[in-house]
Design a protein around this motif. Structure first.
Motif, PDB file in Angstrom:
ATOM      1  N   ALA A 240       0.582  -1.323  -0.251  1.00 58.60           N
ATOM      2  CA  ALA A 240       0.236  -0.247   0.033  1.00 58.60           C
ATOM      3  C   ALA A 240       0.700   1.333   0.098  1.00 58.60           C
ATOM      4  O   ALA A 240       2.266   1.125   0.184  1.00 58.60           O
ATOM      5  N   ALA A 241       0.633   2.701  -0.101  1.00 60.26           N
ATOM      6  CA  ALA A 241       0.921   3.834  -0.457  1.00 60.26           C
ATOM      7  C   ALA A 241      -0.274   4.995   0.094  1.00 60.26           C
ATOM      8  O   ALA A 241      -1.599   4.287   0.025  1.00 60.26           O
ATOM      9  N   PRO A 242       0.278   6.033   0.542  1.00 64.45           N
ATOM     10  CA  PRO A 242      -0.969   7.158   0.329  1.00 64.45           C
ATOM     11  C   PRO A 242      -1.473   7.563  -0.705  1.00 64.45           C
ATOM     12  O   PRO A 242      -1.609   7.332  -1.857  1.00 64.45           O
ATOM     13  N   GLY A 243      -3.004   7.606  -0.271  1.00 69.89           N
ATOM     14  CA  GLY A 243      -3.986   7.540  -1.110  1.00 69.89           C
ATOM     15  C   GLY A 243      -5.289   8.220  -1.463  1.00 69.89           C
ATOM     16  O   GLY A 243      -6.164   8.426  -1.677  1.00 69.89           O
ATOM     17  N   VAL A 244      -4.935   9.150   0.080  1.00 77.38           N
ATOM     18  CA  VAL A 244      -6.091   9.482   1.101  1.00 77.38           C
ATOM     19  C   VAL A 244      -5.451  11.199   0.952  1.00 77.38           C
ATOM     20  O   VAL A 244      -4.798  11.696   1.579  1.00 77.38           O
ATOM     21  N   GLU A 245      -6.410  12.408   0.270  1.00 76.58           N
ATOM     22  CA  GLU A 245      -6.233  13.590   0.142  1.00 76.58           C
ATOM     23  C   GLU A 245      -4.819  14.170  -0.314  1.00 76.58           C
ATOM     24  O   GLU A 245      -3.722  14.679   0.584  1.00 76.58           O
ATOM     25  N   VAL A 246      -3.469  12.739  -1.403  1.00 72.63           N
ATOM     26  CA  VAL A 246      -2.380  13.206  -1.755  1.00 72.63           C
ATOM     27  C   VAL A 246      -2.251  14.426  -2.285  1.00 72.63           C
ATOM     28  O   VAL A 246      -2.943  14.679  -3.538  1.00 72.63           O
ATOM     29  N   PRO A 247      -1.523  15.117  -2.014  1.00 72.21           N
ATOM     30  CA  PRO A 247      -1.022  16.513  -2.584  1.00 72.21           C
ATOM     31  C   PRO A 247      -0.617  16.246  -4.637  1.00 72.21           C
ATOM     32  O   PRO A 247       0.759  15.641  -4.217  1.00 72.21           O
ATOM     33  N   VAL A 248      -1.527  17.007  -5.484  1.00 71.21           N
ATOM     34  CA  VAL A 248      -0.971  16.225  -7.124  1.00 71.21           C
ATOM     35  C   VAL A 248      -1.107  18.276  -7.598  1.00 71.21           C
ATOM     36  O   VAL A 248      -1.762  18.732  -7.243  1.00 71.21           O
ATOM     37  N   VAL A 249       0.154  17.698  -8.820  1.00 72.39           N
ATOM     38  CA  VAL A 249      -0.835  18.869  -9.662  1.00 72.39           C
ATOM     39  C   VAL A 249      -1.827  19.142 -10.807  1.00 72.39           C
ATOM     40  O   VAL A 249      -2.188  17.788 -10.603  1.00 72.39           O
TER      41      VAL A 249
END
Length: 384
Positions: A240-249
């Motif tokens: 798994a990896a961060p996938g909730v409200e992850v900042p993106v361009v």
């Protein structure tokens, strides 16, 4: 057909408003969760190209300036057109290889290059069908075409923040082809964790390509490292990896927040790029092993179908890869020795009968005949 190849859910880019600057402060928890900054002391992804099969990547954003190659439209083999940049593909590419230039967003492998293999972007998100209703396609799918193109044009990692229900032969064969050429394939497992089927059966439908053998399937966790409720749960989940409200361009001047396994998969693709940068000859199976066995937040049982082996840890994965790279597949044998120390085995006897045994056998037969004849003589003398 394009719908079946698009993003994993309408929530894949949840527009939660523009993140307050600076974006690096907003994404600090993501970098910490993946232990990325320690990994950068070893490598930042130099000499690695990551193929992003998604909507076309915007080559004009500052985070990816001069580091994006846009391949042909993957929709049809003979189609010659240039697709406009898409938000989703651009966001995923920056999560993988964003440079952080001018205070912008930084990716997991900020020195890596991006090969953008475009598919048309859809505004509505996908409409997935249950496997029983999936219609078997004919010929090579756009996804299969993109994976083969990536493997043949220098990509060391393929990032797939997309999926569909139901396996396809052409895609399975394309994945096998890429793995055989040493290309790591990373894919999102899907956002069906809260669907009716998942609630009724305590498991989610499998999404492909995450479900193909050899693919690193990635689920999503939140800031606390807990499995995101929407993240699909089945045995395709490796980590798994961060996938909730992850900042993106969002575009060339602003940022937004993304929730979905799409972002999680892109982040793990960045981790894979770091490993391939440091150990370019490492096989996809070893890369997957390094990421899985070094994950943090491992479930009590060691593995479960919600977060796999835990949350990917970039620095620990590099350490695990170093150990795997140091393992010898063959033991060196000194010249003139079969198995190292110790006396050699005696030379084998030449083929054919043993002379001594022949003599013994002949003598035994002769003695037997003499005894037999002697017995006959004695019996005849008694009768006379």
């Amino acid at each position: 057909m394009l719908t079946a190849l698009r993003l994993l859910a309408a929530a894949a880019l949840a527009l939660a408003g523009t993140a307050a600057p600076p974006v690096r402060a907003q994404q600090e928890w993501v970098l910490d969760a993946l232990n990325v900054e320690q990994a950068w002391a070893v490598t930042k992804g130099e000499n690695v190209t990551v193929a992003v099969v998604d909507s076309a990547v915007d080559t004009g954003i500052k985070e990816l300036k001069d580091r994006v190659t846009v391949g042909p439209d993957m929709t049809e083999p003979a189609l010659d057109r240039k697709l406009p940049p898409g938000r989703h593909g651009t966001a995923m590419a920056a999560l993988i290889a964003g440079s952080g230039a001018d205070g912008g967003l930084v990716g997991v492998a900020p020195a890596a290059r991006i090969l953008s293999l475009p598919l048309p972007e859809e505004e509505d998100g996908p409409s997935f069908l249950p496997p029983a209703q999936e219609q078997a396609p004919t010929g090579e799918s756009p996804l299969a075409r993109a994976i083969r193109y990536a493997a043949g044009h220098g990509a060391k990692v393929v990032s797939l923040s997309l999926g569909t229900y139901g396996a396809q032969k052409s895609e399975r064969e394309a994945v096998s082809y890429a793995l055989g050429k040493g290309v790591v394939v990373v894919a999102a497992v899907g956002n069906d964790g809260q669907g009716t089927y998942a609630k009724d059966n305590q498991t989610s439908y499998w999404s492909f390509p995450a479900g193909y053998p050899g693919v690193i399937g990635v689920g999503a966790v939140d800031k606390q490292g807990r499995r995101a409720p929407f993240s699909s749960d089945n045995l395709s989940v490796l980590v798994a990896a961060p996938g909730v409200e992850v900042p993106v361009v969002k575009d060339r001047s602003s940022y937004t927040l993304s929730s979905g396994t799409s972002s999680a998969a892109a982040l793990v693709a960045g981790v894979a790029a770091l490993i391939k940068s440091r150990y370019p000859e490492m096989s996809p199976a070893q890369v997957a092993q390094a990421i899985a066995l070094s994950a943090r937040g491992r479930p009590a049982a060691g593995y479960d179908d919600k977060v796999g082996f835990g949350t990917a840890d970039a620095f620990a994965a590099l350490n695990a890869a170093e150990r795997l790279a140091g393992q010898q597949r063959e033991v060196a044998v000194p010249s003139g020795r079969h198995f190292g120390e110790g006396a050699e085995s005696p030379q084998p006897s030449p083929p054919g009968p043993d002379p001594w045994r022949l003599w013994l056998y002949g003598a035994g037969v002769l003695l037997g005949l003499i005894g037999f004849c002697g017995a006959i003589v004695v019996l005849n003398q008694r009768k006379q």
